[in-house]
Design a protein around this motif. Structure first.
Motif, PDB file in Angstrom:
ATOM      1  N   GLU A 171      42.516 -10.359   4.867  1.00 17.62           N
ATOM      2  CA  GLU A 171      41.108 -10.699   5.053  1.00 17.62           C
ATOM      3  C   GLU A 171      40.543  -9.967   6.268  1.00 17.62           C
ATOM      4  O   GLU A 171      41.261  -9.736   7.255  1.00 17.62           O
ATOM      5  N   LEU A 172      39.276  -9.615   6.195  1.00 13.45           N
ATOM      6  CA  LEU A 172      38.587  -9.047   7.348  1.00 13.45           C
ATOM      7  C   LEU A 172      38.308 -10.165   8.339  1.00 13.45           C
ATOM      8  O   LEU A 172      37.683 -11.174   8.000  1.00 13.45           O
ATOM      9  N   LYS A 173      38.788  -9.997   9.563  1.00 11.39           N
ATOM     10  CA  LYS A 173      38.630 -11.041  10.570  1.00 11.39           C
ATOM     11  C   LYS A 173      37.433 -10.779  11.480  1.00 11.39           C
ATOM     12  O   LYS A 173      36.666 -11.688  11.797  1.00 11.39           O
ATOM     13  N   SER A 174      37.263  -9.534  11.939  1.00 10.90           N
ATOM     14  CA  SER A 174      36.142  -9.253  12.853  1.00 10.90           C
ATOM     15  C   SER A 174      35.830  -7.763  12.858  1.00 10.90           C
ATOM     16  O   SER A 174      36.672  -6.934  12.497  1.00 10.90           O
ATOM     17  N   ILE A 175      34.603  -7.454  13.261  1.00  6.74           N
ATOM     18  CA  ILE A 175      34.175  -6.070  13.497  1.00  6.74           C
ATOM     19  C   ILE A 175      33.491  -6.031  14.858  1.00  6.74           C
ATOM     20  O   ILE A 175      32.551  -6.786  15.111  1.00  6.74           O
ATOM     21  N   THR A 176      33.986  -5.169  15.735  1.00  3.81           N
ATOM     22  CA  THR A 176      33.419  -5.017  17.068  1.00  3.81           C
ATOM     23  C   THR A 176      32.848  -3.612  17.207  1.00  3.81           C
ATOM     24  O   THR A 176      33.537  -2.630  16.912  1.00  3.81           O
ATOM     25  N   VAL A 177      31.603  -3.516  17.630  1.00  5.65           N
ATOM     26  CA  VAL A 177      30.926  -2.224  17.780  1.00  5.65           C
ATOM     27  C   VAL A 177      30.722  -1.943  19.272  1.00  5.65           C
ATOM     28  O   VAL A 177      30.131  -2.759  19.982  1.00  5.65           O
ATOM     29  N   THR A 178      31.218  -0.793  19.721  1.00  9.60           N
ATOM     30  CA  THR A 178      31.123  -0.420  21.127  1.00  9.60           C
ATOM     31  C   THR A 178      30.450   0.943  21.254  1.00  9.60           C
ATOM     32  O   THR A 178      31.042   1.963  20.884  1.00  9.60           O
ATOM     33  N   PRO A 179      29.216   1.012  21.763  1.00 11.33           N
ATOM     34  CA  PRO A 179      28.589   2.319  21.971  1.00 11.33           C
ATOM     35  C   PRO A 179      29.226   3.046  23.154  1.00 11.33           C
ATOM     36  O   PRO A 179      29.671   2.422  24.115  1.00 11.33           O
ATOM     37  N   ARG A 180      29.276   4.359  23.071  1.00 15.75           N
ATOM     38  CA  ARG A 180      29.746   5.184  24.188  1.00 15.75           C
ATOM     39  C   ARG A 180      29.063   6.539  24.106  1.00 15.75           C
ATOM     40  O   ARG A 180      28.490   6.905  23.068  1.00 15.75           O
ATOM     41  N   GLY A 181      29.112   7.276  25.183  1.00 14.11           N
ATOM     42  CA  GLY A 181      28.511   8.592  25.222  1.00 14.11           C
ATOM     43  C   GLY A 181      29.549   9.687  25.038  1.00 14.11           C
ATOM     44  O   GLY A 181      30.651   9.605  25.568  1.00 14.11           O
ATOM     45  N   LYS A 182      29.186  10.705  24.280  1.00 17.17           N
ATOM     46  CA  LYS A 182      30.022  11.881  24.089  1.00 17.17           C
ATOM     47  C   LYS A 182      29.195  13.105  24.428  1.00 17.17           C
ATOM     48  O   LYS A 182      28.053  13.240  23.989  1.00 17.17           O
ATOM     49  N   ALA A 183      29.767  13.989  25.259  1.00 19.69           N
ATOM     50  CA  ALA A 183      29.008  15.150  25.720  1.00 19.69           C
ATOM     51  C   ALA A 183      28.460  15.962  24.550  1.00 19.69           C
ATOM     52  O   ALA A 183      29.195  16.288  23.611  1.00 19.69           O
ATOM     53  N   ASN A 184      27.181  16.260  24.609  1.00 19.89           N
ATOM     54  CA  ASN A 184      26.518  17.055  23.582  1.00 19.89           C
ATOM     55  C   ASN A 184      26.430  18.497  24.071  1.00 19.89           C
ATOM     56  O   ASN A 184      25.671  18.799  24.998  1.00 19.89           O
ATOM     57  N   PRO A 185      27.191  19.426  23.487  1.00 20.17           N
ATOM     58  CA  PRO A 185      27.196  20.809  23.986  1.00 20.17           C
ATOM     59  C   PRO A 185      25.850  21.503  23.875  1.00 20.17           C
ATOM     60  O   PRO A 185      25.589  22.481  24.584  1.00 20.17           O
TER      61      PRO A 185
END
Length: 365
Positions: free
Chosen positions: A85-99
């Motif tokens: 069963e699916l128990k949880s979904i956690t969403v974490t934003p982060r930054g990634k360098a944009n060349p």
């Protein structure tokens, strides 16, 4: 859209947590050697989606058919089964360098400012050691299944010779029930102080009671069965660019757990994104968009993105995040950071490249 989804193995989850909690930083100064310039990148906003699934394994006990007769209980596992069963979904934003979003901060000789970058060359702060305030996210952690009572050391010794030698399942069940009741009576005698040969001290009593409990649980499991629960976690990185509706980011298989989006054996996990606000350039007194200042210190004015993640008819995430790729880039006059009497400091949001805090160095503690 699927080509922007990258599955990260569960073994890397711990490394991700360490990166979030302990940033590697570096300081760069605008000096003569660098021609009084500093190069840095603004970020693309990425979301890390941590999917936690729970696996439940149920097994019948050897004497499950006799549980009602000897223990008077109907809470018995009557069939072996496995479920995921699916128990949880956690969403974490982060930054990634944009060349494609690299900028040169150019200053004049004099009071040279310094810039603190993270390991991805994303700007964190100018003229201050104070770091950005980051959201405190609790990531799910995989959990292994615990041994059942029948796998304990006590279970190896709980079967008497009479039970082991009996060829009749009904007789073994009767003997096991009698032994279970005898253990319960022994425990009661110890607790009331009526047992023969009482242990001499509290620690010995505790050890004896723990052993009785383990044997009792093993005998009980022979009637009612066992349940083992484990969890696994996989994290994928998703770059929300275009608006999407019900884009499949992964699937959950009832036999294999979390699988790729292209594995049709699993039930799909859908993501839907909608731009609810686009970043806009600041306006001048005439209501016109301001122009980027010459040699300006670039930062992002992010947009807002609504994200929903659904699975099997249920919504597991519904929130709005700030997104750099749905915003615009503007700049601050570089002179304010090299002012000899009252230099400014700036703290960036490394997730979006936005201004998190701006003020005078003279006001810092």
């Amino acid at each position: 859209m699927k080509k922007r989804v990258v599955i990260i193995l569960p073994m890397l989850m711990m490394l991700m947590a360490l990166v979030l909690n302990a940033q590697v930083t570096q300081k760069l100064s605008a000096t003569k050697a660098s021609e009084y310039g500093i190069i840095y990148s603004l970020p693309t906003t990425v979301i890390d989606i941590s999917i936690e699934v729970e696996k439940i394994v149920k097994k019948t006990g050897e004497f499950y058919q006799y549980a009602k007769k000897y223990l008077n209980t109907d809470e018995v596992i009557t069939n072996n089964s496995e479920s995921i069963e699916l128990k949880s979904i956690t969403v974490t934003p982060r930054g990634k360098a944009n060349p494609s979003e690299r900028y040169l901060m150019q200053f004049k000789p004099g009071n040279t400012p310094y810039l603190t970058l993270n390991e991805d060359y994303l700007p964190l702060a100018i003229n201050t050691d104070k770091m950005p305030v980051m959201p405190d996210v609790e990531l799910p952690v995989a959990m292994s299944a615990q041994p059942t009572p029948l796998e304990s050391d006590a279970a190896k010794h709980v079967i008497s010779g009479e039970i082991a030698q009996s060829k009749s399942v009904a007789k073994r069940a009767e003997l096991a029930a009698m032994q279970l009741f005898a253990l319960r009576q022994t425990r009661q005698d110890i607790l009331t102080g009526e047992a023969d040969n009482m242990p001499s001290d509290g620690k010995a009593i505790e050890l004896l009671l723990n052993n009785i409990k383990a044997q009792e649980e093993a005998l009980l499991a022979m009637f009612v069965g066992t349940t083992q629960v484990s969890t696994s976690v996989s994290t994928m990185s998703y770059v929300p660019e275009l608006e999407v509706t019900n884009d499949v980011i992964a699937r959950i298989s009832m036999s294999d757990g979390i699988v790729d989006a292209d594995n049709l054996a699993g039930i799909p996990i859908y993501i839907t994104t909608e731009v609810v606000e686009k970043g806009a350039l600041p306006l001048n007194e005439k209501g016109e968009a301001k122009t980027f200042p010459n040699g300006g210190v670039a930062y992002c004015i992010p947009g807002k993105l609504a994200i929903k993640i659904n699975y099997d008819g249920d919504c597991y995430f519904d929130n709005v995040i700030s997104s750099s790729q749905h915003g615009v880039v503007f700049g601050l006059d570089p002179k304010m950071f090299s002012d000899k009497k009252n230099p400014a400091y700036l703290i960036f949001d490394p997730i979006t490249g936005a201004i998190q805090e701006l003020g005078s160095v003279n006001t810092l503690p």
